[in-house]
Write an enzyme that holds these catalytic residues in place. Structure first.
Site, PDB file in Angstrom:
ATOM      1  N   GLU A 173       8.234   1.260  11.320  1.00 46.02           N
ATOM      2  CA  GLU A 173       9.675   2.452  11.759  1.00 46.02           C
ATOM      3  C   GLU A 173       8.309   3.356  11.378  1.00 46.02           C
ATOM      4  O   GLU A 173       8.322   4.011  10.532  1.00 46.02           O
ATOM      5  CB  GLU A 173       9.861   2.310  10.017  1.00 46.02           C
ATOM      6  CG  GLU A 173      10.635   1.126   9.889  1.00 46.02           C
ATOM      7  CD  GLU A 173      12.527   1.096  10.671  1.00 46.02           C
ATOM      8  OE1 GLU A 173      12.947   1.950  11.052  1.00 46.02           O
ATOM      9  OE2 GLU A 173      12.940  -0.063  10.588  1.00 46.02           O
ATOM     10  N   LYS A 207       0.789  -0.898   0.074  1.00 46.46           N
ATOM     11  CA  LYS A 207       0.228   0.114  -0.029  1.00 46.46           C
ATOM     12  C   LYS A 207       0.579   1.081   0.061  1.00 46.46           C
ATOM     13  O   LYS A 207       1.209   1.511   1.344  1.00 46.46           O
ATOM     14  CB  LYS A 207      -0.976  -0.135   1.368  1.00 46.46           C
ATOM     15  CG  LYS A 207      -2.124   0.740   1.081  1.00 46.46           C
ATOM     16  CD  LYS A 207      -1.884   2.070   0.745  1.00 46.46           C
ATOM     17  CE  LYS A 207      -2.106   3.269   1.830  1.00 46.46           C
ATOM     18  NZ  LYS A 207      -1.378   4.179   1.863  1.00 46.46           N
TER      19      LYS A 207
END
Ligand code: NAD
Length: 493
Positions: free
Chosen positions: A268, A188
């Site tokens: 992250e 995505k």
């Protein structure tokens, strides 16, 4: 602005750029036929209309990944390795085209985009090598009664969600270890920069097809509504892994959504990097490192130096030299010659940066250079140095994501470390000092996942990249990066 705006996406590149949803090796329109526009932040012009993926597209993509999972898991590591090596070769061969796309949709200067492409390709090469080295363990149990065999196997279909600020590096850091480990993926991409991902995914699609490997190994669902795609996928038990790069706020939401399925996650997230300069530092090196750590992608990096914490003895000298260095930077469209600082990604980003600067100035900070928008078209902001900034100003406590360097002065080493650690984030820190003893104390005491010691750049495909505290969970790059896509099976025999 110092340079004229000349180009967006080269027509030869645009002609070969897929703009659909990729499911099981085929690019096609989204269900319902919806599209959304992708624009050049340097000109505000529309570059392409991209398929607006729906829940149905997302579930079909996961279905394709799930259908490919068993065959991909059983595919010989050497075959997976060869595929990645071929993808690396193609990325390098098409580095100029890829760089042009990164600049067109993301804004960064072409030289930076090219560097990002080669950096991204290096992840693919590293994991092509690592694909054949994922190791287990065999040993005799300490009691001598049996043997212990520890196997590693791919965790299964993975959802990869990426941000806009490094549209090729962020996908390469996930895609390469996932494929090396034997996991099929659904990607995505960020809504603002889906074109680079499409180009790279098409390279992988073509290499899979050429080798008669399962087409569903790589699927891509661009969308204008991330939740519409991530929601149903995270609720589906066929999904076994989420790897996310983006803001801490969205990361928290996705962690909560992953809890019901007890999904493996890698996060992250955001940063607020301190850049410490001590009295004993080499100031030329520190200023050079400061520009590198602050100004890549116009300050829109998770590892951007966000706070310049400078010891009192060198604060004025460092600030003056940094101001001079910022004055030499050239703001303009990323495709124009000589430009070193491109636009911010969107209008709201300029508003955010301007507000942080204005508030800091209202709170007593001195604008040494910059502090204003640049030009009428495109989202440009001048490289800005702020002196005498109080540590509680929002420009210090929040992720700036723009070309602004606030300088905060400190006295003792302990005070500098306390300021550096005084944040919920812990992605990266930079420190300039000539004292090795101090350097090692900093390595032990700074609450950070990464530390640049007398270096303004830390990223490397072969090293573990990631944060502590609210900056994330897990690592990308190096041996650690493939671990995120492997699970452990212990066999007693
Ligand atoms: P973002 O969190 O807004 O978006 C990241 C991705 O998540 C995009 O693909 C977006 O479409 C998607 N997303 C947004 N809302 C979502 C939702 N509710 N559900 C599912 N997906 C959703 O971040 P951004 O603005 O694209 O990127 C900037 C942020 O990313 C900064 O905070 C930066 O520090 C961080 N970042 C971190 C790293 C790292 O390695 N730690 C690297 C680059 C960027």
């Amino acid at each position: 602005m110092s340079a004229t705006t000349t180009s967006t996406l080269p027509p030869t590149v645009a002609a070969h750029l897929p703009t659909g949803v990729l499911v099981a090796g085929r690019w096609r329109p989204a269900h319902g036929g919806g599209t959304f526009a992708v624009a050049d932040p340097g000109t505000e012009e529309v570059l392409a209309d991209v398929a607006d993926g729906t829940e149905e597209d997302a579930l079909e993509a996961l279905g394709a990944a799930d259908a490919a999972a068993d065959a991909w898991r059983r595919t010989a590591p050497r075959v997976r390795s060869d595929l990645l090596r071929a993808v690396f070769d193609e990325m390098v061969a098409h580095a100029d085209d890829l760089a042009a796309i990164v600049t067109a949709e993301g804004g960064k200067p072409l030289a930076e985009s090219r560097a990002e492409v080669l950096y991204a390709a290096e992840y693919v090469r590293w994991y092509s090598e690592e694909a054949v080295r994922a190791e287990g363990l065999a040993r005799r149990a300490p009691a001598g009664t049996h043997h212990q065999l520890v196997l590693r196997r791919p965790v299964g279909p993975a959802l990869l969600v990426t941000p806009w600020n490094f549209p090729i590096a962020m996908i390469a850091r996930k895609l390469a270890p996932a494929l090396a480990a034997g996991c099929p993926v659904v990607v995505k991409p960020a809504q603002l920069t889906p074109l680079t991902t499409a180009y790279v995914a098409d390279i992988v699609r073509a290499e899979l097809e050429a080798r008669d490997l399962p087409a569903g190994v790589v699927n891509v669902v661009p969308t204008s509504s991330a939740r519409r795609v991530s929601g149903p996928l995270l609720a589906d038990p066929r999904l076994r892994k989420l790897s996310f790069t983006g803001s801490t706020e969205v990361g928290r939401t996705l962690l909560k959504a992953s809890a019901d399925g007890v999904l493996r996650t890698s996060m992250e997230l955001g940063g607020n990097a301190p850049f410490l300069v001590f009295d004993d530092a080499d100031l030329d090196a520190a200023v050079q490192g400061a520009v590198a750590a602050k100004m890549r992608n116009a300050g829109q990096t998770c590892v951007a130096a966000n706070r310049f914490l400078v010891q009192a003895g060198v604060a004025e000298e460092f600030t003056a030299r940094l101001t001079e260095a910022f004055g030499r930077l050239v703001v303009g469209h990323g495709a124009d010659d000589g430009v070193t600082v491109g636009p911010l990604i969107e209008a709201a980003a300029v508003d955010h940066v301007d507000e942080l600067v204005t508030r800091a100035a209202d709170g007593g900070a001195v604008i040494r250079t910059g502090g204003e928008r640049v030009g009428r078209r495109g989202y440009f902001y001048a490289p800005t140095v702020l002196a005498d900034v109080a540590p509680d100003q929002r420009v210090v406590t929040e992720e700036i994501f723009g070309p602004v360097a606030p300088v905060v002065t400190f006295g003792s080493e302990a005070e500098g470390v306390a300021l550096a650690n005084g944040t919920e984030y812990g992605l990266v820190a930079y420190a300039y000092t000539g004292d090795m003893g101090r350097a090692m104390r900093l390595a032990e005491d700074l609450e950070t996942g990464m530390l640049g010691l007398n270096r303004g750049m830390v990223s490397d495909a072969s090293a573990p990249f990631g944060g502590v505290k609210s900056s994330g969970l897990g690592r990308e790059g190096g041996e650690a990066g493939i671990e995120e896509y492997l699970e452990t099976v212990y066999v007693a025999l």
